[in-house]
Design a protein around this motif. Structure first.
Motif, short mmCIF file in Angstrom:
data_model
loop_
_atom_site.label_atom_id
_atom_site.label_comp_id
_atom_site.label_asym_id
_atom_site.label_seq_id
_atom_site.Cartn_x
_atom_site.Cartn_y
_atom_site.Cartn_z
N PHE A 8 0.88 -1.17 0.00
CA PHE A 8 0.00 0.00 0.00
C PHE A 8 0.91 1.21 0.00
O PHE A 8 1.55 1.52 1.01
N SER A 9 1.01 1.87 -1.13
CA SER A 9 1.98 2.97 -1.20
C SER A 9 1.56 3.98 -2.26
O SER A 9 0.58 3.78 -2.96
N TYR A 10 2.33 5.06 -2.34
CA TYR A 10 2.02 6.11 -3.30
C TYR A 10 2.52 5.71 -4.68
O TYR A 10 3.66 5.26 -4.83
N ASN A 11 1.65 5.88 -5.64
CA ASN A 11 2.04 5.64 -7.02
C ASN A 11 1.58 6.85 -7.79
O ASN A 11 0.39 7.11 -7.90
N ARG A 12 2.55 7.62 -8.33
CA ARG A 12 2.22 8.85 -9.03
C ARG A 12 1.24 9.70 -8.21
O ARG A 12 0.17 10.09 -8.67
N ASN A 13 1.62 9.91 -6.96
CA ASN A 13 0.87 10.80 -6.08
C ASN A 13 -0.47 10.28 -5.59
O ASN A 13 -1.19 10.98 -4.90
N SER A 14 -0.86 9.08 -6.03
CA SER A 14 -2.09 8.59 -5.43
C SER A 14 -1.78 7.32 -4.65
O SER A 14 -0.89 6.55 -5.00
N LEU A 15 -2.55 7.17 -3.59
CA LEU A 15 -2.27 6.09 -2.67
C LEU A 15 -3.06 4.86 -3.12
O LEU A 15 -4.28 4.88 -3.14
N VAL A 16 -2.35 3.81 -3.52
CA VAL A 16 -3.06 2.62 -3.99
C VAL A 16 -2.50 1.36 -3.35
O VAL A 16 -1.33 1.28 -2.98
N LEU A 17 -3.40 0.39 -3.26
CA LEU A 17 -3.01 -0.95 -2.85
C LEU A 17 -2.74 -1.71 -4.14
O LEU A 17 -3.44 -1.53 -5.13
N ARG A 18 -1.72 -2.53 -4.17
CA ARG A 18 -1.48 -3.33 -5.37
C ARG A 18 -0.65 -4.55 -4.99
O ARG A 18 -0.11 -4.63 -3.88
N ALA A 19 -0.55 -5.48 -5.93
CA ALA A 19 0.21 -6.70 -5.65
C ALA A 19 1.71 -6.40 -5.71
O ALA A 19 2.49 -6.92 -4.93
N GLY A 20 2.09 -5.52 -6.63
CA GLY A 20 3.51 -5.24 -6.79
C GLY A 20 4.23 -6.44 -7.37
O GLY A 20 3.62 -7.48 -7.64
N LYS A 21 5.54 -6.28 -7.55
CA LYS A 21 6.29 -7.37 -8.20
C LYS A 21 6.38 -8.61 -7.33
O LYS A 21 6.48 -9.72 -7.80
N LYS A 22 6.35 -8.39 -6.02
CA LYS A 22 6.55 -9.53 -5.12
C LYS A 22 5.25 -10.17 -4.66
O LYS A 22 5.25 -11.25 -4.09
N GLY A 23 4.15 -9.49 -4.89
CA GLY A 23 2.89 -10.02 -4.41
C GLY A 23 2.06 -10.67 -5.50
O GLY A 23 2.48 -10.73 -6.65
N SER A 24 0.87 -11.16 -5.11
CA SER A 24 0.01 -11.77 -6.12
C SER A 24 -1.45 -11.63 -5.71
O SER A 24 -1.76 -11.44 -4.53
N ILE A 25 -2.33 -11.70 -6.71
CA ILE A 25 -3.77 -11.71 -6.39
C ILE A 25 -4.42 -12.90 -7.09
O ILE A 25 -3.99 -13.32 -8.15
N GLU A 26 -5.46 -13.42 -6.40
CA GLU A 26 -6.18 -14.57 -6.94
C GLU A 26 -7.66 -14.37 -6.68
O GLU A 26 -8.05 -13.87 -5.63
N LYS A 27 -8.46 -14.83 -7.64
CA LYS A 27 -9.90 -14.82 -7.42
C LYS A 27 -10.26 -16.03 -6.56
O LYS A 27 -9.93 -17.15 -6.90
N VAL A 28 -10.94 -15.79 -5.43
CA VAL A 28 -11.30 -16.91 -4.57
C VAL A 28 -12.80 -17.10 -4.47
O VAL A 28 -13.26 -18.03 -3.81
N GLY A 29 -13.56 -16.25 -5.14
CA GLY A 29 -15.00 -16.41 -5.07
C GLY A 29 -15.65 -15.24 -5.74
O GLY A 29 -14.99 -14.45 -6.41
N GLU A 30 -16.95 -15.13 -5.56
CA GLU A 30 -17.63 -13.95 -6.07
C GLU A 30 -18.90 -13.70 -5.29
O GLU A 30 -19.46 -14.61 -4.69
N PHE A 31 -19.31 -12.46 -5.28
CA PHE A 31 -20.62 -12.02 -4.80
C PHE A 31 -20.81 -12.05 -3.29
O PHE A 31 -21.32 -11.10 -2.70
N THR A 32 -20.42 -13.16 -2.65
CA THR A 32 -20.83 -13.36 -1.26
C THR A 32 -19.91 -12.67 -0.28
O THR A 32 -19.25 -13.31 0.54
N MET A 33 -19.85 -11.35 -0.34
CA MET A 33 -19.06 -10.62 0.64
C MET A 33 -19.73 -9.26 0.87
O MET A 33 -20.07 -8.57 -0.09
N ALA A 34 -19.95 -8.94 2.12
CA ALA A 34 -20.51 -7.63 2.44
C ALA A 34 -19.37 -6.63 2.45
O ALA A 34 -18.21 -7.01 2.62
N TYR A 35 -19.68 -5.38 2.26
CA TYR A 35 -18.61 -4.39 2.18
C TYR A 35 -19.11 -3.03 2.64
O TYR A 35 -20.31 -2.82 2.76
N VAL A 36 -18.19 -2.13 2.91
CA VAL A 36 -18.56 -0.74 3.17
C VAL A 36 -17.73 0.13 2.21
O VAL A 36 -16.68 -0.30 1.75
#
Lengths: 931, 140
Positions: free
Chosen positions: B75-103
């Motif tokens: 979670f860091s600044y990228n071109r002046n905006s603060l974003v979460l991302r996987a980056g070169k060392k991280g990864s993202i995976e789809k583990v499901g869909e729809f069934t999650m509440a959020y704010v």
């Protein structure tokens, strides 16, 4: 051996179950050789079909189906659950190969293992019946069936008939929904025979004690049957929506659900299955009901909005009310009937049209669903109302019986109906409603009436007896007398309401229009015909109807116009796009109301506001809306709001109860286009209906006459009309003499300049790209006032500079035409051409054309142009001259200038060239090639 | 592996965020530096929302409604905006869909962070710039 079981997309996590299956396989591999252990798999081990089937690789799917058959053969424990799980995986309204393949395989399995199933797990056959009756209804509606689908339909028919004819006692156990599903199939000859026997000859089914359909009616269908048409993943998602998602924050989840499950028109038929599931299977806990989780009725209201086809909508409403019809407090569940009443009651404040349509539908069912069992149904509906009150679901029906926004006849009908309940009399057989009186009493049993809410076109092709009944029942639905009479009484009330206040008048008018648009058929003559209704309305509204709009395209444009009678009618017309609204507008137009001009100015005002909005900011996202509301786009704001109004059913928006939040540029552009398209439809209708005998009229002429009317209104800015017309209806306006002449005579210099800017920026084109058409326009313009001609040439010059029209062709053709011989007539035009040529670069083609101009009264033209070019761009001019000379040079390479070869060169041009080069001491032929 | 709630993430130059969220909305893909495709998105869990930056083929692999697990994200600044991302060392995976509440509020990218006076290597929240994402306004 432990290969991948599933198709996994990029960035998709490995499925935990697949992973453990693979691990289990590795563990068990050694055991997979004879002799096999006799351990029994648990039902959890069938999970694979529930969760993974969709993604299984093809070979694994094939093996799974094969192994299922083997398990049936050995009566493996729990194989029925496995079959049910497979049935659920067949998706309704999905005509993809994979889904049809699965359906075919499962149907084959049910038929080929019939005897084992009957012996071991007969109830699984009833699940098959429910699923295949329902799937058949989807599959047989497809008009162009390929051989695969044809084979599948035959298989499904075979299985269902086998069940009904051979195992009727099992079918009876499913209960009332069998009738609901059969009714969707009653246009198929195979099922018509079943219907006849059900009604006339119940003993033929060989089930002792079966006396008639009422036995189905009185059995509540178990909730597990509804699950059969809800694939497991959809069930998970629906249950999540109904237990975790809060009311008010449901928009995104609803949108995801819709885009996953209801994305294509074929999938609409799923809605009745979902409604059935929500009413009868998903019964929330008390905690959920009291929480802020989105209630079931709201989800159903949202789902109803997705029904585009009439029969789908009727089926969904039937699914919603079905248990009302046969409700018996001892055997039925309150939760099954709760959503319908809450949807009706809760919709009154903001979506009363939903309440009206549901109440109307309920009484239609009471009167017509099955007249042979009308008493039973009346009793069922009365006990529903009774139970809903006594159990405190709602405290009073006052909101339905005394709210002014409910149609008066429905209100009365309900009040009378409920009297029966209060008096404890469950025999409300002759209510004051008129629907049943217009139906002849039918001697023949009423099986066909069962299908009435959704008459399919095929129904009319049935056998004689059926068709008689069928058409009666169709009539009773297609001409809902109550609605027509409601319409009549509303129209009668209009004049009183207007006297009371403007608002009251507008509100009644709105209702009249809603009803007018929603009724399927109106009588061709009499007080409720289109002709009479429009005459009555126009008489009542007098000077309010289609009054010339003051200051419509003016900054002083007032907000009150936004909600005027005219605007309301126009919006209804644009959004409903029904033949009927066209007719009414045409009637008014023929009666002399300025309908066309009003439509045109409405559309232009919208385009004008949208344009303003476009200039305001690059993109209109929600957070700019507060600003927008206060700014000067009142009409657009109302138009968008009305478009989102659920009443305007042709404009389906994804979000149900939405306001302005989805507004964006594309939507606005689309809306504006729609209004212009609607206007064009109006013109076409007018033309074909009233002008076809005269033959001469074109859409452009009708448009011109509207434009002329508009241009005479006070405060109207023709410039804006012109801008929007040429942008949105180019096919009717570009190059049209009458329209262009009107502009030249009415626009002042400032306006002309603005139009020039627009053309320069290529926002639209006035003259088009057709050289012939432009030439003929030029010739016509010769007769115009001099001032008009000057403006014309000014605009033409700007447009030719940015369009693809070949100027050289235009010049040559013009100078070769007969008109040119009258100098007094042509001087403005030639002057116009001169300045256009002067401002162009001397390309070879253009130079060639000027050189080849015929010798005539405007001798000096060619020389003057060449001279200007020599001054401005000498090098290009002489390159072009050289190219020209080369092209037309004689075989021996001599220049056409020194030794003419038959090409007629313009005298003034050659004279000027000679002088020009003489003055510089150069030989012309030396310069221009030769060899 | 500790799973974080979105409300507990703070900007840092470390690839150590493990969390799970639902994808609410996706912006248009851009070419960052003319080389790699990136795409800004709004993601959320039950505690908070944050802007997430998809990178390369991630941009097309996910659709709104997908539930995503982030491993070793940053979670860091990228071109002046603060974003979460996987980056070169991280990864993202789809583990499901729809069934999650959020704010959708708070949005961790719409918070002004300042270095912690007591520990200059970490950031603390100073002020809320906007309760909701200004890039992806809530759907009402």
């Amino acid at each position: 051996m432990a290969a991948n079981l599933l198709r996994i997309a990029t960035h998709e996590a490995e499925n935990q179950l697949a992973l453990s299956l693979r691990q289990a396989f590795l563990l068990l591999e050694s055991n997979l050789r004879p002799p096999f252990p006799l351990t029994i798999p648990t039902s959890e081990e069938y999970q694979v079909t529930n969760e993974l089937l969709e993604k299984l690789v093809d070979s694994a799917r094939n093996q799974l189906l094969w192994v299922t058959g083997e398990m049936v053969d050995v009566s493996a424990v729990g194989f029925d659950a496995l079959l049910v799980s497979l049935l659920r995986q067949v998706v309704g309204g999905d005509f993809t190969d994979g889904n049809l393949w699965l359906c075919f395989e499962v149907a084959t399995l049910f038929l080929s293992k019939w005897d084992s199933l009957l012996e071991e797990e007969p109830m699984v056959l009833t699940s098959g019946l429910y699923a295949f009756l329902r799937l058949l209804a989807d599959h047989c509606r497809v008009s162009s069936r390929n051989s695969k689908l044809e084979a599948l339909v035959r298989l499904e028919i075979e299985f269902c008939l086998k069940m009904l004819r051979e195992q009727f006692h099992l079918c009876l156990k499913v209960g009332r929904d069998v009738i609901r599903l059969l009714q969707d199939l009653h246009h198929m000859p195979e099922f018509q025979a079943v219907w006849r026997d059900l009604v006339l000859n119940p003993t033929v089914f060989g089930t002792s004690g079966f006396l008639g359909i009422a036995q189905f009616y009185s059995t509540r269908t178990s909730s597990r049957y509804f699950l059969l048409r809800i694939p497991p993943m959809m069930e998970t998602h629906l249950r999540f929506l109904l237990t975790q998602v809060k009311l008010g924050g449901q928009k995104r989840h609803q949108a995801w659900f819709a885009s996953k499950y209801l994305f294509s028109p074929d999938r609409e038929t799923l809605i009745c299955d979902i409604v059935r599931f929500i009413c009868c299977t998903h019964h929330p806990t008390k905690e959920i009901i009291q929480s802020d989780i989105i209630p079931r009725w709201a989800v159903i209201g949202w789902l109803l909005k997705f029904c585009r086809k009439n029969y789908v909508e009727a089926n969904a409403k039937l699914a919603l009310f079905y248990n009302w019809l046969f409700f018996d407090e001892r055997a039925d569940k309150l939760m099954d009937i709760e959503p319908a009443v809450l949807l009706m009651v809760c919709s009154v404040p903001k979506y009363v049209e939903i309440t009206n349509s549901l109440l109307e539908f309920l009484f239609l069912l009471v009167d017509n669903y099955d007249m042979e069992h009308k008493e039973m149904i009346t009793r069922g509906v009365l006990s529903s109302f009774n139970c809903l009150i006594s159990k405190g679901v709602i405290h009073t029906f006052d909101v339905l019986t005394s709210s002014g926004v409910i149609f008066p006849l429905l209100r009365e009908r309900l009040a009378t109906f409920l009297l029966g309940m209060k008096a404890g009399i469950a025999k409300e057989l002759r209510p004051i409603g008129v629907s049943n009186q217009c139906l002849p009493a039918l001697k023949f049993p009423n099986s066909s009436c069962i299908g009435t809410p959704t008459p399919s076109p095929k129904k009319q092709q049935m056998g004689v007896q059926e068709s008689q009944i069928g058409s009666n029942s169709i009539d009773s639905v297609a001409h809902p007398r109550t609605l027509i009479e409601d319409l009549g009484s509303l129209v009668q009330n209009l004049v009183e309401a207007i006297k009371k206040s403007d608002e009251a008048g507008l509100s009644i008018l709105q209702k009249i229009l809603d009803l007018y648009v929603s009724i399927e058929n109106l009588p061709a003559s009499g007080p409720n015909s289109v002709r009479s209704l429009s005459a009555k309305i126009s008489k009542d509204l007098e000077h309010k109807l289609f009054t010339p709009v003051q200051c419509f395209l003016d900054e002083r444009y007032s907000g009150t116009e936004v909600e005027s009678v005219t605007s309301i009618i126009i919006r209804k017309f644009v959004f409903s796009q029904k033949e009927r609204t066209q007719e009414m507008l045409s009637c008014w137009s023929m009666d002399g109301f300025p309908v066309g001009p009003c439509l045109l100015s409405y559309a232009s005002r919208l385009a004008y506001e949208a344009n303003k909005l476009d200039n305001l900011g690059k993109s209109i996202v929600s957070d700019s809306l507060p600003k927008l509301k206060d700014s000067q786009v009142p009409l657009l704001k109302f138009h968008v709001k009305d478009c989102h109004n659920p009443l305007n059913s042709n404009q389906k928006c994804f979000e149900t109860f939405d306001s302005l939040s989805e507004l964006d540029r594309e939507l606005v552009a689309k809306l504006i286009d729609d209004v212009f398209i609607a206007y064009k439809c109006f013109l076409s209708h007018l033309k074909t209906t009233f002008h076809n005998r005269e033959g001469e009229t074109t859409l452009s002429k009708l448009l011109l006459s509207d434009l002329i009317s508009c241009s005479k209104w006070k405060g109207m800015r023709l410039k804006y009309l012109c801008q929007s017309l040429f942008s949105h209806l180019p096919d009717l306006s570009v190059g049209e003499e009458g329209i262009i002449r009107l502009l030249m005579s009415c626009l002042d210099d400032g306006d002309i300049l603005d139009v020039k800017f627009d053309i320069g920026l290529r926002r639209y084109s006035l003259f088009g790209e057709n050289t012939e058409a432009i030439l003929s326009l030029i010739k016509t313009s010769l007769k115009w006032e001099s001032l008009e001609q000057h403006k014309f040439w000014g605009l033409l010059g700007v447009e030719l500079a940015v369009s693809g029209v070949r100027l050289e062709k235009l010049i040559l053709n013009f100078f070769c035409s007969a008109e040119i011989n009258d100098p007094s007539l042509c001087s403005t035009a030639v002057g116009g051409l001169l300045s256009i040529c002067n401002s162009r670069a001397p390309t070879p083609e253009l130079v060639g054309a000027v050189i080849l101009l015929p010798n005539h009264v405007f001798q000096a033209f060619a020389a003057a142009v060449l001279s200007t070019w020599a001054h401005l761009n000498a090098s290009l001019l002489f390159d072009s001259l050289a190219e020209f000379s080369e092209k037309h040079g004689s075989q021996n390479g001599e220049s056409i200038f020194s030794n003419p070869t038959g090409v007629m060169v313009n005298h003034s041009a050659i004279l000027w060239l000679l002088n020009y080069f003489d003055a510089r001491g150069v030989n012309l032929s030396y310069v221009l090639g030769g060899s | 592996m500790e799973m974080l709630c979105l409300k507990d993430i703070a900007p840092a130059a470390q690839n150590n965020i493990n969390t799970q969220f639902i994808l609410l909305d996706k912006g248009r893909a851009n070419l960052e530096g003319g080389q790699t495709k990136t795409c800004l998105a709004l993601v959320a869990d039950e505690t908070a929302a944050v802007h997430f930056q998809f990178w390369g083929d991630e941009c097309d692999a996910f659709k709104p409604g997908d539930i995503i697990r982030l491993s070793n994200g940053i979670f860091s600044y990228n071109r002046n905006s603060l974003v979460l991302r996987a980056g070169k060392k991280g990864s993202i995976e789809k583990v499901g869909e729809f069934t999650m509440a959020y704010v959708e509020t708070p949005n961790m990218s719409e918070i002004k962070w300042v270095p912690d006076p007591n520990n200059s290597r970490t950031y603390v929240q100073e002020a809320v710039i906007s309760a909701y994402s200004r890039v992806f306004p809530p759907v009402l």
